[in-house]
Enzyme design. Structure first.
Site, PDB file in Angstrom:
ATOM      1  N   HIS A 282      10.834   2.400  -1.316  1.00  0.00           N
ATOM      2  CA  HIS A 282      10.677   1.401  -0.256  1.00  0.00           C
ATOM      3  C   HIS A 282      11.250   0.038  -0.652  1.00  0.00           C
ATOM      4  CE1 HIS A 282       7.200   4.101   1.225  1.00  0.00           C
ATOM      5  NE2 HIS A 282       8.326   4.407   1.836  1.00  0.00           N
TER       6      HIS A 282
ATOM      7  N   ARG B 263       0.797  -1.238   0.000  1.00  0.00           N
ATOM      8  CA  ARG B 263       0.000   0.000   0.000  1.00  0.00           C
ATOM      9  C   ARG B 263       0.831   1.290   0.000  1.00  0.00           C
ATOM     10  NH1 ARG B 263      -5.172   0.579   3.247  1.00  0.00           N
ATOM     11  NH2 ARG B 263      -3.873   0.327   5.088  1.00  0.00           N
ATOM     12  N   ASP B 264       2.150   1.156  -0.038  1.00  0.00           N
ATOM     13  CA  ASP B 264       3.062   2.271  -0.317  1.00  0.00           C
ATOM     14  C   ASP B 264       4.196   1.718  -1.185  1.00  0.00           C
ATOM     15  OD1 ASP B 264       2.064   4.639   0.884  1.00  0.00           O
ATOM     16  OD2 ASP B 264       2.637   3.894   2.864  1.00  0.00           O
ATOM     17  N   PHE B 265       3.823   1.013  -2.235  1.00  0.00           N
ATOM     18  CA  PHE B 265       4.770   0.192  -2.987  1.00  0.00           C
ATOM     19  C   PHE B 265       5.502   1.023  -4.043  1.00  0.00           C
ATOM     20  CE2 PHE B 265       5.566  -3.789  -5.656  1.00  0.00           C
ATOM     21  CZ  PHE B 265       6.453  -4.334  -4.750  1.00  0.00           C
TER      22      PHE B 265
END
Length: 271
Positions: free
Chosen positions: A166, A160-162
């Site tokens: 990250h 969900r923050d790909f």
């Protein structure tokens, strides 16, 4: 609460939870209800995320949007454990704790080991548009990222923050020609029993958006799609159309004046 004896000895406090919540260090992110810092305990470097309660307004907002509220550190604790199970490298879990039953005021923390010399794919790819990397390295990275994403999503896990920032590489191994990718910043991860087409589409769209300015070619994207889609029934033509549409919207939003002003304001707070 799980805090190893060697960490407790460094705290020198009978109230271990309070001591963990009052630790200070180099601030990497400080937003409403959550702070992320790098610090040293003994002779070792760690990262700590302290959660101070999200408040009822945030919980209600998420529920009205049919989203599961993220209440604190346990989401990341469970995510690390799940990634360990499916053999995706991430930040090693060292300690965590939760205090309080009220979901709006519950406090928590998670302490993870510092991975040391790593570089995010975002930083690594910054110069690619003007100075393309060796073709072999680029192919290997694309295949590794696609394989990681497929394993993640087939296991029912969505980041969900790909974004590229990250996904981090071990610099020492990279210098030797080896690739080891760490997936970090797991505080919004959702774990489902079965793969989610909608959430996986959003993850891939985020990854695609974050790669738009690094000089990848149409062939590079086709290679990613080929390795991501292997034995994965979610990857229909409709799935990829939705990825394209969402990624373009994210790109437009990111480059809008409103969003850039918000980013600048956040950076000033950390300076």
């Amino acid at each position: 609460m799980l805090v190893p004896t060697e960490i407790q000895q460094e705290l020198k406090s009978e109230n271990v939870f309070s001591a963990m919540m009052n630790l200070s260090g180099r601030v990497f992110r400080d937003v409403s209800g959550r702070k992320t810092m790098q610090l040293t305990l003994g002779d070792k470097s760690y990262f700590i995320k302290q959660h101070f309660g999200v408040g009822w307004a945030e919980i209600v907002k998420n529920l009205l949007s049919f989203k599961k509220p993220i209440l604190g550190a346990i989401t990341e604790v469970n995510a690390i454990k799940k990634l360990n199970q499916i053999e995706i490298a991430t930040t090693p879990l060292v300690a965590y704790g939760v205090s309080g039953c009220n979901p709006a005021t519950q406090q928590s923390f998670i302490l993870t080991a510092d991975l040391g010399k790593i570089v995010s794919l975002e930083d690594l790819c910054l110069a690619w548009q003007d100075q393309p990397p060796p073709a072999k390295l680029k192919r290997r990275l694309i295949i590794e990222v696609a394989t990681l994403a497929r394993r993640l999503h087939k296991s029912g896990v969505n980041h969900r923050d790909f974004y590229l920032c990250h996904l981090c590489l071990d610099e020492r191994l990279l210098a030797k020609g080896d690739i080891k990718i760490y997936l970090i910043d797991l505080h919004r991860v959702l774990i489902n029993h079965n793969p989610s087409s909608r959430l996986s589409m959003k993850d891939i769209a985020a990854l695609y958006f974050s790669s738009m300015d690094v000089g990848l070619t149409a062939r590079d994207y086709l290679r990613f799609k080929h390795y991501y889609a292997q034995d994965f029934s979610l990857c229909t033509s409709s799935f990829w159309r939705k990825v394209e549409v969402r990624a373009q919207k994210l790109y437009a939003k990111f480059h809008s004046d409103k969003f850039q002003k918000r980013l600048a304001a956040e950076k000033r707070l950390l300076d």
